[in-house]
Enzyme design. Structure first.
Site, PDB file in Angstrom:
ATOM      1  N   ASP A   1     119.878  73.668  97.599  1.00 13.79           N
ATOM      2  CA  ASP A   1     119.730  72.902  96.753  1.00 13.79           C
ATOM      3  C   ASP A   1     118.407  72.091  96.616  1.00 13.79           C
ATOM      4  O   ASP A   1     117.842  72.105  97.793  1.00 13.79           O
ATOM      5  CB  ASP A   1     120.883  71.760  96.908  1.00 13.79           C
ATOM      6  CG  ASP A   1     121.056  71.054  95.508  1.00 13.79           C
ATOM      7  OD1 ASP A   1     120.535  71.367  94.524  1.00 13.79           O
ATOM      8  OD2 ASP A   1     121.839  70.042  95.616  1.00 13.79           O
TER       9      ASP A   1
ATOM     10  N   LYS B   1     101.494  80.561 103.193  1.00 11.12           N
ATOM     11  CA  LYS B   1     101.251  79.625 102.229  1.00 11.12           C
ATOM     12  C   LYS B   1     101.890  80.442 100.760  1.00 11.12           C
ATOM     13  O   LYS B   1     101.651  81.763 100.623  1.00 11.12           O
ATOM     14  CB  LYS B   1     100.035  79.298 101.946  1.00 11.12           C
ATOM     15  CG  LYS B   1      99.580  78.300 103.143  1.00 11.12           C
ATOM     16  CD  LYS B   1      97.932  77.951 102.798  1.00 11.12           C
ATOM     17  CE  LYS B   1      97.635  76.845 103.849  1.00 11.12           C
ATOM     18  NZ  LYS B   1      96.079  76.480 103.567  1.00 11.12           N
ATOM     19  N   GLY B   2     102.398  79.837  99.905  1.00 10.82           N
ATOM     20  CA  GLY B   2     103.195  80.331  98.759  1.00 10.82           C
ATOM     21  C   GLY B   2     102.199  80.473  97.771  1.00 10.82           C
ATOM     22  O   GLY B   2     101.074  79.741  97.702  1.00 10.82           O
TER      23      GLY B   2
END
Length: 610
Positions: free
Chosen positions: A385, A333-334
């Protein structure tokens, strides 16, 4: 419900003004794209980079400009809903014989939602699906003559004329810089073509089709086309570069879908190409890359808003025809982003958390600025992107309870639970999110190889050998990914394996932009020698660290714990641990040097085959 009659005196004027706004936008977009040819010819690389950045802003500027005009001249926001229904019908009528109807519909959506302040998913007066077909637009005629330049040109070489026809094909693009040796280049390309064809007999319809305008990006331009023989088509791209002597050369001949997918990757900057009928370009490109979604092709052509529209339509279609639940995405998890996905859909959804426990100085606006920086920058095939959306509705029943709890805990300001009007369905409305192509996190990719025996040199099984090859390839490409970003003046900030992913083409791509910086803004230093035993034994950093200081030596403990990983990394990329490498690259970029970027394997370059 549509009105039974068009009785509003102002509805047509608003529709006409809105189409005028779109036409102005696309005229400016085409003009800037067309100027890329001159910038290439005079080798104005900084101008090319600047134009690519600025062109991304064109759309939002024109939407704002058009919205202000409609408010000023027609008080558009005060018009009733019956008038807006008529505006849409008039607008559809004005798109008959238009050459970019799908883009004009998207522009209508953007202006309408801005004026009415209604969320995209709730608005009854936008083009949720296309109203005007883009099929056969090229068949339109005016005064008995074609109303535009054909999208592609065809050449019909006999077996002994391939080189001559290739020569003519390149000359027809009228590049104002001489080639070093065009006959030599045409011979090389024809040899690759013959290899593609093999021993197959040339059929009656043997031909070469090429898109009429060149594709420009970075320091190169590309001829895009396909070789047709009977029922078989071979898509190709010919990169044209400036040589050391200032003259042009064809650098390689790229053939097949895999080469083209790499060239049109979602991790690369948008092309500049002058298109009168963009849908025809997309149709031609899709015939060569059927696995490439149309939305990503529009993105690659610089038409990102149209890409977003098509993505959203595809997404709604997928939701309608699937039943699985959104879940927290796999991986570590960030700290800044909450990431979730839908197992059956090849994208991830990222929401900025309301607070960042270990990064107290970071703000939501700063994170958005980092993502915008990447959007406008040359991504050199190494930075994914992103599509950013506001006020997106998801069916609540499709969210797992664990995911819902996570969203409400870490990003409550971004979440609204709503019952849709006239419907019993509950929706989760996310105020702002980013959407990216799903990749395998690099740390998980390596761990799979470790678990298969790749980390054990004593394991000689075929599976373990394949796993070691997987580790080797990934570590080598990880280093090249960082070096490619460095060449584009980007320092990734957090270089941990978890912030990189593996694409379906086994390419390493960076996707976590929270700590990204321009290389030229960083100060690369060597860790000072300790002055005494106390400093040497200290578990804390005892030397001064400025806000932009970077110590490359300190990367090793976090990256190179596995012996095989360390061995491969040190063999190919030991210089990434040396401050001198980073400082040298920084100084070259600051001096104005623009690195070459090759969106194809170096082995394919003709210069390597001499």
């Amino acid at each position: 419900m549509f009105p039974t009659r068009l009785d509003s005196s102002v509805a047509y004027d608003i529709a006409r003004a809105m189409l005028d706004g779109f036409n102005r936008h696309y005229q400016l977009f085409r003009a800037e794209s067309a100027r890329a040819k001159h910038r290439f010819e005079v080798a104005d690389w900084h101008g090319q980079q600047r134009a690519q950045r600025e062109r991304i802003e064109f759309y939002d500027l024109r939407v704002k400009e058009c919205s202000k005009r409609l408010e000023r001249e027609f008080k558009a926001g005060e018009q009733g809903m019956d008038v807006w229904q008529q505006i849409k019908l008039h607008y559809i009528g004005l798109l008959v014989d238009h050459h970019q109807p799908e883009l004009a519909e998207t522009f209508f959506n953007s202006v309408t939602t801005k004026i009415l302040h209604r969320s995209y998913f709730q608005n009854d007066f936008i083009f949720v699906r296309p109203a005007v077909s883009t099929e056969y637009i090229e068949n339109l005629v005016s005064s008995g003559r074609p109303s535009h330049r054909p999208t592609y040109r065809s050449y019909y070489p006999a077996q002994d004329e391939v080189q001559a026809q290739l020569l003519r094909m390149v000359q027809d693009f009228d590049l104002r810089v001489p080639f070093d040796d065009l006959e030599r280049d045409a011979t090389r390309v024809s040899e690759v073509m013959r290899t593609q064809l093999g021993d197959v007999k040339l059929r009656a319809n043997f031909q070469v089709q090429v898109l009429s305008n060149l594709f420009f990006r970075n320091k190169g331009c590309y001829i895009i086309g396909k070789l047709i023989n009977g029922f078989v088509e071979h898509g190709f791209a010919l990169p044209v570069l400036h040589g050391p002597n200032g003259k042009l050369r064809i650098d390689a001949a790229l053939f097949g879908e895999d080469d083209l997918l790499r060239l049109f990757s979602f991790a690369r900057a948008y092309f500049m190409v002058d298109m009168e009928i963009p849908s025809a370009y997309v149709q031609f490109l899709r015939s060569m890359m059927p696995r490439k979604p149309r939305n990503e092709l529009y993105n690659a052509l610089g038409l990102a808003k149209q890409g977003k529209t098509l993505f959203y339509r595809d997404f709604l279609h997928h939701l309608q025809h699937s039943t699985d639940q959104f879940r927290i995405a796999a991986g570590i998890k960030g700290m800044v982003m909450l990431v979730f996905d839908l197992p059956s859909y090849p994208y991830v959804f990222k929401v900025i958390k309301d607070y960042f426990p270990h990064q107290k100085e970071t703000t939501r606006d700063q994170v958005k600025a980092k993502y915008q920086l990447v959007k406008q920058h040359d991504r050199v095939g190494r930075m994914a992107d992103t599509l950013d959306y506001g006020d997106v509705a998801f069916p609540r029943e499709r969210f797992s309870d664990v995911l819902m709890a996570e969203l409400l805990q870490f990003a409550p300001s971004q979440i609204e639970i709503s019952d849709r009007d006239g419907d019993d369905q509950t929706e989760v409305i996310i105020q702002h999110l980013y959407i990216e192509r799903r990749m395998i996190p690099l740390n998980m990719y390596l761990q799979e190889a470790f678990d298969a025996g790749g980390a054990d040199p004593a394991n000689t099984s075929p599976a373990a050998q394949r796993a070691r090859e997987q580790i080797t390839r990934a570590v080598i490409d990880y280093g090249y990914a960082i070096k490619d970003m460095v060449a584009a003046n980007i320092f990734p900030g957090d270089m941990l394996w978890k912030n990189f992913g593996i694409t379906r083409n086994s390419q390493v791509v960076f996707y976590d932009y929270d700590e990204i910086e321009y290389l030229t803004d960083c100060n690369f230093r060597k860790v000072p020698e300790p002055r005494n035993e106390e400093e040497e034994m200290s578990g804390e950093i005892w030397y001064r660290v400025g806000p932009h200081d970077v110590f490359p030596e300190t990367f090793a403990p976090f990256l190179l714990g596995n012996p095989l990983v360390r061995e491969v990394f040190m063999q190919y990329h030991a210089n990434l641990l040396d401050p001198a490498f980073w400082q040298t690259q920084k100084e070259r970029i600051a001096a104005g040097y623009v690195h070459d970027v090759f969106p194809y394997e170096r082995e394919k370059r003709f210069i390597n085959k001499v």
